[in-house]
Design a protein around this motif. Structure first.
Motif, PDB file in Angstrom:
ATOM      1  N   ASN A   1       0.840  -1.202   0.000  1.00 20.58           N
ATOM      2  CA  ASN A   1       0.000   0.000   0.000  1.00 20.58           C
ATOM      3  C   ASN A   1       0.880   1.259   0.000  1.00 20.58           C
ATOM      4  N   GLU A   2       0.778   2.009  -1.103  1.00 21.97           N
ATOM      5  CA  GLU A   2       1.671   3.160  -1.335  1.00 21.97           C
ATOM      6  C   GLU A   2       1.450   4.296  -0.335  1.00 21.97           C
ATOM      7  N   THR A   3       0.185   4.553   0.000  1.00 24.61           N
ATOM      8  CA  THR A   3      -0.115   5.669   0.897  1.00 24.61           C
ATOM      9  C   THR A   3       0.444   5.407   2.287  1.00 24.61           C
ATOM     10  N   ALA A   6       4.217   5.685   2.286  1.00 26.08           N
ATOM     11  CA  ALA A   6       4.654   7.089   2.294  1.00 26.08           C
ATOM     12  C   ALA A   6       4.494   7.688   3.698  1.00 26.08           C
ATOM     13  N   GLN A   7       3.382   7.384   4.343  1.00 24.91           N
ATOM     14  CA  GLN A   7       3.143   7.900   5.696  1.00 24.91           C
ATOM     15  C   GLN A   7       4.197   7.374   6.668  1.00 24.91           C
ATOM     16  N   LEU A   8       4.490   6.081   6.576  1.00 23.39           N
ATOM     17  CA  LEU A   8       5.526   5.490   7.431  1.00 23.39           C
ATOM     18  C   LEU A   8       6.866   6.164   7.168  1.00 23.39           C
ATOM     19  N   GLY A   9       7.178   6.403   5.890  1.00 25.47           N
ATOM     20  CA  GLY A   9       8.449   7.029   5.540  1.00 25.47           C
ATOM     21  C   GLY A   9       8.553   8.435   6.119  1.00 25.47           C
TER      22      GLY A   9
ATOM     23  N   SER B  21       4.177  -4.703  14.112  1.00 22.55           N
ATOM     24  CA  SER B  21       3.182  -5.459  13.336  1.00 22.55           C
ATOM     25  C   SER B  21       3.826  -6.226  12.175  1.00 22.55           C
ATOM     26  N   ARG B  22       5.059  -5.868  11.817  1.00 26.81           N
ATOM     27  CA  ARG B  22       5.783  -6.562  10.739  1.00 26.81           C
ATOM     28  C   ARG B  22       6.902  -7.448  11.283  1.00 26.81           C
ATOM     29  N   TYR B  23       7.025  -7.507  12.579  1.00 28.73           N
ATOM     30  CA  TYR B  23       8.035  -8.389  13.199  1.00 28.73           C
ATOM     31  C   TYR B  23       7.619  -9.841  12.919  1.00 28.73           C
ATOM     32  N   ASP B 102      -1.129  -2.725  10.959  1.00 28.50           N
ATOM     33  CA  ASP B 102      -0.552  -3.573   9.927  1.00 28.50           C
ATOM     34  C   ASP B 102      -0.601  -2.816   8.603  1.00 28.50           C
ATOM     35  N   CYS B 103       0.552  -2.254   8.196  1.00 21.85           N
ATOM     36  CA  CYS B 103       0.464  -1.332   7.060  1.00 21.85           C
ATOM     37  C   CYS B 103       0.713  -1.997   5.714  1.00 21.85           C
TER      38      CYS B 103
END
Ligand code: FAD
Ligand code: FAD
Lengths: 105, 105
Positions: A1-3, A6-9, B21-23, B102-103
């Motif tokens: 998921n791109e959005t 980007a938010q995480l980045g 959540s990605r661990y 969970d992204c």
């Protein structure tokens, strides 16, 4: 998921630049080692697989510089600019990085 | 500066909950060690002095649990709730933590 990526980045870059702006001006060897280990672990644990891979490649090609606050700030700004370039985003002027992120918090 | 401290907190919590959540669901001992070291270093390097201090106290009182993804998610959610309590913010329902963060990124 791109959005979400980007938010995480955006949020993670902010955290890292602020962290650099509060790093000691003249760190002890213990503080240098802590920051170096932290950035290596970050490049392993960053929760976007592709991004973590790019982060690791970057650390291999450009040795981390944690010798002073200024060097760390410039190192992370430069790394962020490499990612910007690969995503066709504008380059950030690294002369402004300290004043942009010094959060006094 | 309170506003910047809050902004830094929000962004850093987001990063940490997504990371949990990605661990791996079933981490190797090497992966567990990496996460444990990362959280200890985070508690040293977090760029708000008071907050870093609280973070460290928390790690001392409540041993980190990095045995599985679920345990790490619950550990960080619990730690965030301790900070919420100290700031008079509402408690978060930790049963919702995985689906919230969970992204897929
Ligand atoms: C370690 C890491 C690796 C990443 N790798 C990838 C990847 O491989 N592929 C991918 O799609 N995404 C990746 N990302 C996410 C990507 O870098 C962006 O965060 C995301 O695309 C959102 O971009 P943005 O335009 O909102 O601004 P961001 O790049 O997130 O920057 C946020 C703000 O920081 C400021 N800024 C910009 N450049 C700099 C700089 N050089 N120094 C200081 N401040 C600056 C600007 O004000 C900008 O608006 C990565 C993120 C991180 C943390
Ligand atoms: C390690 C750490 C220690 C901190 N210590 C202090 C301190 O000592 N003093 C201080 O003033 N500030 C501290 N902060 C900042 C503080 O926790 C908040 O981030 C800040 O006050 C902004 O709060 P907020 O109401 O926007 O929501 P935040 O607490 O930042 O939370 C952001 C969002 O996460 C969700 N959320 C809330 N609770 C949880 C939970 N338990 N699990 C998962 N998701 C949740 C909610 O959707 C919430 O809106 C600390 C931050 C961190 C990362």
């Amino acid at each position: 998921n791109e959005t979400l990526r980007a938010q995480l980045g955006r949020r993670t870059w902010y955290f890292m630049h602020v962290m650099a702006s509060r790093y000691p001006v003249d760190p002890t060897s213990d503080e240098k080692q802590a920051m170096k280990s932290f950035l290596f672990l970050m490049s392993r644990l960053y929760p976007c697989g592709d991004c973590a891979h790019h982060f690791q490649q970057h650390l291999k090609r450009h040795p981390i510089n944690v010798d002073t606050r200024d060097k760390l700030e410039q190192y992370l700004c430069g790394m962020h600019n490499v990612v910007n370039k690969s995503l066709n985003k504008p380059e950030f002027n690294c002369a402004e990085v300290h004043s942009t992120y010094d959060c006094g918090c």
